[in-house]
Design a protein around this motif. Structure first.
Motif, PDB file in Angstrom:
ATOM      1  N   GLN A 140       5.874 -12.803  35.375  1.00  0.00           N
ATOM      2  CA  GLN A 140       4.968 -11.756  34.902  1.00  0.00           C
ATOM      3  C   GLN A 140       4.452 -12.098  33.507  1.00  0.00           C
ATOM      4  N   LYS A 141       3.180 -11.921  33.323  1.00  0.00           N
ATOM      5  CA  LYS A 141       2.596 -11.926  31.977  1.00  0.00           C
ATOM      6  C   LYS A 141       1.931 -10.572  31.770  1.00  0.00           C
ATOM      7  N   ARG A 142       2.209  -9.959  30.642  1.00  0.00           N
ATOM      8  CA  ARG A 142       1.545  -8.705  30.298  1.00  0.00           C
ATOM      9  C   ARG A 142       0.838  -8.851  28.958  1.00  0.00           C
ATOM     10  N   TYR A 143      -0.353  -8.293  28.925  1.00  0.00           N
ATOM     11  CA  TYR A 143      -1.201  -8.400  27.739  1.00  0.00           C
ATOM     12  C   TYR A 143      -1.705  -7.029  27.306  1.00  0.00           C
ATOM     13  N   GLU A 144      -1.975  -6.927  26.021  1.00  0.00           N
ATOM     14  CA  GLU A 144      -2.734  -5.795  25.489  1.00  0.00           C
ATOM     15  C   GLU A 144      -4.084  -6.343  25.040  1.00  0.00           C
ATOM     16  N   ILE A 145      -5.139  -5.835  25.640  1.00  0.00           N
ATOM     17  CA  ILE A 145      -6.505  -6.285  25.345  1.00  0.00           C
ATOM     18  C   ILE A 145      -7.202  -5.198  24.524  1.00  0.00           C
ATOM     19  N   THR A 146      -7.751  -5.581  23.381  1.00  0.00           N
ATOM     20  CA  THR A 146      -8.458  -4.626  22.526  1.00  0.00           C
ATOM     21  C   THR A 146      -9.899  -5.075  22.312  1.00  0.00           C
ATOM     22  N   VAL A 147     -10.809  -4.204  22.655  1.00  0.00           N
ATOM     23  CA  VAL A 147     -12.234  -4.438  22.414  1.00  0.00           C
ATOM     24  C   VAL A 147     -12.649  -3.549  21.242  1.00  0.00           C
ATOM     25  N   PHE A 190      -6.633  -1.784  26.616  1.00  0.00           N
ATOM     26  CA  PHE A 190      -6.075  -1.676  27.962  1.00  0.00           C
ATOM     27  C   PHE A 190      -5.032  -2.767  28.185  1.00  0.00           C
ATOM     28  N   THR A 191      -4.147  -2.509  29.147  1.00  0.00           N
ATOM     29  CA  THR A 191      -3.104  -3.477  29.486  1.00  0.00           C
ATOM     30  C   THR A 191      -3.524  -4.300  30.692  1.00  0.00           C
ATOM     31  N   VAL A 192      -3.021  -5.518  30.744  1.00  0.00           N
ATOM     32  CA  VAL A 192      -3.214  -6.392  31.901  1.00  0.00           C
ATOM     33  C   VAL A 192      -1.848  -6.915  32.318  1.00  0.00           C
ATOM     34  N   ASP A 193      -1.529  -6.765  33.607  1.00  0.00           N
ATOM     35  CA  ASP A 193      -0.271  -7.246  34.178  1.00  0.00           C
ATOM     36  C   ASP A 193      -0.623  -8.246  35.269  1.00  0.00           C
ATOM     37  N   ILE A 194      -0.168  -9.500  35.117  1.00  0.00           N
ATOM     38  CA  ILE A 194      -0.478 -10.570  36.066  1.00  0.00           C
ATOM     39  C   ILE A 194       0.832 -11.129  36.615  1.00  0.00           C
ATOM     40  N   ARG A 195       0.931 -11.261  37.961  1.00  0.00           N
ATOM     41  CA  ARG A 195       2.178 -11.724  38.572  1.00  0.00           C
ATOM     42  C   ARG A 195       1.914 -12.745  39.686  1.00  0.00           C
ATOM     43  N   HIS A 196       2.804 -13.733  39.739  1.00  0.00           N
ATOM     44  CA  HIS A 196       2.773 -14.730  40.816  1.00  0.00           C
ATOM     45  C   HIS A 196       4.090 -15.495  40.764  1.00  0.00           C
ATOM     46  N   SER A 197       4.452 -16.135  41.873  1.00  0.00           N
ATOM     47  CA  SER A 197       5.714 -16.874  41.920  1.00  0.00           C
ATOM     48  C   SER A 197       5.616 -18.274  41.329  1.00  0.00           C
ATOM     49  N   GLU A 225       4.435 -20.355  38.026  1.00  0.00           N
ATOM     50  CA  GLU A 225       4.071 -20.195  36.611  1.00  0.00           C
ATOM     51  C   GLU A 225       2.728 -20.835  36.295  1.00  0.00           C
ATOM     52  N   ASP A 226       2.444 -21.992  36.902  1.00  0.00           N
ATOM     53  CA  ASP A 226       1.182 -22.685  36.624  1.00  0.00           C
ATOM     54  C   ASP A 226      -0.020 -21.868  37.085  1.00  0.00           C
ATOM     55  N   VAL A 227       0.135 -21.174  38.201  1.00  0.00           N
ATOM     56  CA  VAL A 227      -0.956 -20.333  38.708  1.00  0.00           C
ATOM     57  C   VAL A 227      -1.256 -19.205  37.717  1.00  0.00           C
ATOM     58  N   ILE A 228      -0.208 -18.560  37.204  1.00  0.00           N
ATOM     59  CA  ILE A 228      -0.397 -17.486  36.217  1.00  0.00           C
ATOM     60  C   ILE A 228      -1.059 -18.023  34.964  1.00  0.00           C
ATOM     61  N   ASP A 229      -0.562 -19.168  34.461  1.00  0.00           N
ATOM     62  CA  ASP A 229      -1.085 -19.738  33.213  1.00  0.00           C
ATOM     63  C   ASP A 229      -2.559 -20.119  33.343  1.00  0.00           C
ATOM     64  N   GLN A 230      -2.911 -20.772  34.437  1.00  0.00           N
ATOM     65  CA  GLN A 230      -4.293 -21.215  34.624  1.00  0.00           C
ATOM     66  C   GLN A 230      -5.225 -20.025  34.820  1.00  0.00           C
ATOM     67  N   PHE A 231      -4.754 -19.035  35.580  1.00  0.00           N
ATOM     68  CA  PHE A 231      -5.556 -17.824  35.793  1.00  0.00           C
ATOM     69  C   PHE A 231      -5.834 -17.136  34.465  1.00  0.00           C
ATOM     70  N   SER A 232      -4.798 -16.972  33.654  1.00  0.00           N
ATOM     71  CA  SER A 232      -4.945 -16.290  32.363  1.00  0.00           C
ATOM     72  C   SER A 232      -5.893 -17.059  31.446  1.00  0.00           C
ATOM     73  N   LYS A 233      -5.716 -18.367  31.387  1.00  0.00           N
ATOM     74  CA  LYS A 233      -6.553 -19.208  30.517  1.00  0.00           C
ATOM     75  C   LYS A 233      -8.031 -19.089  30.890  1.00  0.00           C
ATOM     76  N   ASN A 234      -8.321 -19.218  32.186  1.00  0.00           N
ATOM     77  CA  ASN A 234      -9.719 -19.137  32.637  1.00  0.00           C
ATOM     78  C   ASN A 234     -10.294 -17.735  32.434  1.00  0.00           C
ATOM     79  N   ASP A 236       6.283 -12.318  28.792  1.00  0.00           N
ATOM     80  CA  ASP A 236       6.081 -13.589  29.466  1.00  0.00           C
ATOM     81  C   ASP A 236       7.381 -13.951  30.181  1.00  0.00           C
ATOM     82  N   GLU A 237       7.547 -13.445  31.396  1.00  0.00           N
ATOM     83  CA  GLU A 237       8.747 -13.713  32.184  1.00  0.00           C
ATOM     84  C   GLU A 237       8.435 -14.780  33.224  1.00  0.00           C
ATOM     85  N   LYS A 238       9.232 -15.828  33.217  1.00  0.00           N
ATOM     86  CA  LYS A 238       9.013 -16.944  34.127  1.00  0.00           C
ATOM     87  C   LYS A 238       9.438 -16.562  35.548  1.00  0.00           C
TER      88      LYS A 238
END
Length: 414
Positions: free
Chosen positions: A218-225, A288-295, A297-306, A329-331
């Protein structure tokens, strides 16, 4: 090993124990509120202590409030097989989440002791003091304390919504004073957690058992505009720096990219706050918060980066500022292949269909996995509903899970 496949006594025992444990903290809506170190929590742990004693287990607490019931092994200096889960709940949660794993462990140990006597290896059932993080901003306190990932320094400055400190709540419950053994363990051979799925995959696919291969990362983010507050009536549309408008575009893009990326990837916006949050003022700030999950780690990292490259491009186009804070940032956590194999052999022999699957929710198993062999097993959840008074699993399914646990513990300890 043969277990009577039609045992009314086992069925009735499961139903009775689910209702019994669910009565501690029962809400008006038939849910359960049993937060860490609350009166309801204390009463439940003490009642479990008495019940463990009654079925012949050696019972003890550790100094953070984890409760253990042990069947001592006949071999000297043997390691310990641990099974169980947590008894704390979210506010107005269900009576199966966590509690089922504790009940299952108690029933399994009672059955094994009464049928086969003492095991070769120690077997313990644990009622973990906390997993949810619903009272204090701290999750996995019980399992984290056992594995040493959590320490007293981590909770020194924590308070709940009533401004009661973590330390005071713990000490008022009789723990954290050095009266009991320290929680860190070094004798664990493995940990087995039986849990409701909290999703609807097993029910939809008519599978009575889920054998978990991974717990997702899981990766969780706080996004501020940050835009510009201004009058809703006198500011022309072309001149606005509307933080809410930009944030809504980012959220829409997030969901769209998640759907396009991978069928197993999930992304969620669970919180949204506006400032000044007034009907006739253009929002100057949106968070707003963003919660991204996948089994993977590389998929989560690449998704977040893009994704965040696109976020920045949109924010720049609207001349607004963007801040991205990664606060979790939970692996991904892999379960033990050997324990998976044993479970699969038992299920295949008994001709019970099962699904090998990933867990989309976090569990105490992810705390234990880096320290000892760990297995997470699921039974179905009706409609996938959890953390709710409507949480439900049929007793027939609960029973199938417990029968598997009994046979698995027998293989490992006898």
């Amino acid at each position: 090993m043969v277990i009577n496949e039609k045992s009314p006594a086992l069925f009735e025992q499961i139903e009775e124990m689910v209702e019994w444990l669910g009565s501690f903290g029962k809400s008006k809506s038939n849910g359960v509120t049993r937060q860490l170190y609350s009166t309801e929590w204390r009463c439940a742990q003490k009642a479990l202590e008495k019940r463990m004693n009654k079925i012949g287990l050696d019972v003890y607490f550790d100094d953070v409030g984890n409760l253990f019931g042990r069947l001592p092994g006949s071999r000297e200096n043997t390691t310990t097989i641990l099974t169980g889960s947590h008894i704390d709940t979210v506010i107005d949660g269900g009576k199966y989440d966590g509690a089922y794993g504790v009940i299952a462990g108690m029933i399994a140990l009672q059955y094994l002791y009464e049928t086969y006597g003492l095991p070769k290896k120690n077997i313990e059932v644990v009622s973990l003091c906390e997993e949810e993080g619903s009272r204090f901003p701290m999750t996995y306190w019980g399992s984290g304390s056992i594995t040493g990932v959590r320490t007293i320094e981590d909770v020194q400055n924590l308070v709940d919504l009533q401004n009661i400190s973590f330390i005071k709540a713990m000490q008022d419950s009789g723990f954290g004073q050095g009266k009991y053994r320290q929680p860190k363990r070094n004798d664990l051979d493995c940990f087995i957690e039986l849990h409701i799925e909290q999703g609807e995959v097993l029910e939809r696919e008519a599978m009575p058992i889920g054998v978990v291969s991974h717990i997702v990362g899981q990766k969780r983010y706080e996004i501020t505009v940050i835009g510009e507050s201004n009058h809703a009536g006198t500011t022309p549309m072309a001149w606005r720096k509307d933080a809410m408008y930009v944030a809504s575009g980012l959220i829409q893009l997030l969901i769209q990219r998640a759907k396009e990326t991978n069928s197993d990837l999930v992304a969620t916006v669970g919180q949204l706050n506006l400032e000044p949050n007034i009907a006739n003022v253009i929002p100057g700030k949106a968070t707003f918060t963003v919660d991204i999950r996948h089994s993977d780690e590389d998929v989560i990292d690449q998704f977040s980066k893009n994704l965040f490259k696109e976020f920045q491009s949109i924010a720049d186009r609207h001349t607004t500022d963007l801040k991205i804070k990664n606060w979790m940032d939970e692996k991904p956590t892999k379960m033990c292949e050997k324990l998976i194999e044993i479970s699969e052999l038992i299920l295949t022999k008994d001709q019970i269909p099962y699904k090998k699957m990933a867990s989309g929710a976090g569990h105490d198993s992810q705390m234990f996995s880096p320290f000892c062999a760990t297995s997470l097993l699921f039974v179905p959840s009706h409609k996938g509903i959890s953390h709710s008074p409507h949480e439900f699993t049929r007793t027939e399914d609960l029973e199938k899970g417990i029968r598997l646990l009994i046979k698995l513990l027998y293989e490992l300890a006898y």
